[in-house]
Design a protein around this motif. Structure first.
Motif, short mmCIF file in Angstrom:
data_model
loop_
_atom_site.label_atom_id
_atom_site.label_comp_id
_atom_site.label_asym_id
_atom_site.label_seq_id
_atom_site.Cartn_x
_atom_site.Cartn_y
_atom_site.Cartn_z
N GLN A 96 0.83 -1.20 0.00
CA GLN A 96 0.00 0.00 0.00
C GLN A 96 0.87 1.25 0.00
O GLN A 96 2.02 1.22 0.48
CB GLN A 96 -0.92 0.00 1.22
CG GLN A 96 -1.99 -1.06 1.19
CD GLN A 96 -2.97 -0.93 2.35
OE1 GLN A 96 -2.71 -0.23 3.33
NE2 GLN A 96 -4.11 -1.59 2.23
N SER A 130 -0.12 0.15 -4.47
CA SER A 130 -1.53 0.43 -4.75
C SER A 130 -2.38 0.14 -3.53
O SER A 130 -2.07 -0.76 -2.74
CB SER A 130 -2.01 -0.44 -5.92
OG SER A 130 -3.41 -0.27 -6.13
N SER A 131 -3.44 0.91 -3.37
CA SER A 131 -4.38 0.66 -2.29
C SER A 131 -5.51 -0.24 -2.76
O SER A 131 -6.40 -0.59 -1.98
CB SER A 131 -4.93 1.98 -1.75
OG SER A 131 -5.50 2.75 -2.78
#
Length: 123
Positions: free
Chosen positions: A13, A122-123
């Motif tokens: 994340q 990436s979330s």
């Protein structure tokens, strides 16, 4: 022949950390500089950092300065890239490469490359 193998990539994340490893076989890395490069989809390969295996001196590009740290373990013939405060724009395939030239991120002077490891932020 010098062979390099990267490991440690993955999905993280934004704001997270990863540590990449680059382990060499075939030759001692003592007389080499090891560079870390990355290539995002649709973009050219770019240099990130380079470290001297002799004395540990390292150079970083501005975009990773203060967030990435390169280190070495000569006994293990291994270089590490600690990546902190990761951003989505750090997403790329990361490669390590070896040169007996000076501390540089000029791609053309690197003769031996690893296969790359994917880093996705990436979330």
């Amino acid at each position: 022949q010098l062979q390099l193998v990267e490991s440690g990539g993955g999905l993280v994340q934004p704001g997270g950390s990863l540590r990449l490893s680059c382990t060499a076989s075939g030759f001692s890395l003592h007389d080499y500089a090891i560079g870390w490069f990355r290539q995002a989809p649709g973009k050219e390969r770019e240099g990130v950092t380079v470290i001297s295996m002799r004395d540990g001196e390292a150079y970083y590009v501005d975009s990773v300065q203060g967030r990435f740290i390169a280190s070495r373990d000569n006994a293990k013939n291994t270089v590490y890239l600690q990546m902190n405060s990761l951003k989505p724009e750090d997403t790329a395939v990361y490669y390590c490469a070896a040169t007996q030239d000076s501390l540089t991120l000029e791609i053309d002077v690197y003769d031996d490359w690893g296969q790359g490891t994917q880093v996705t932020v990436s979330s």
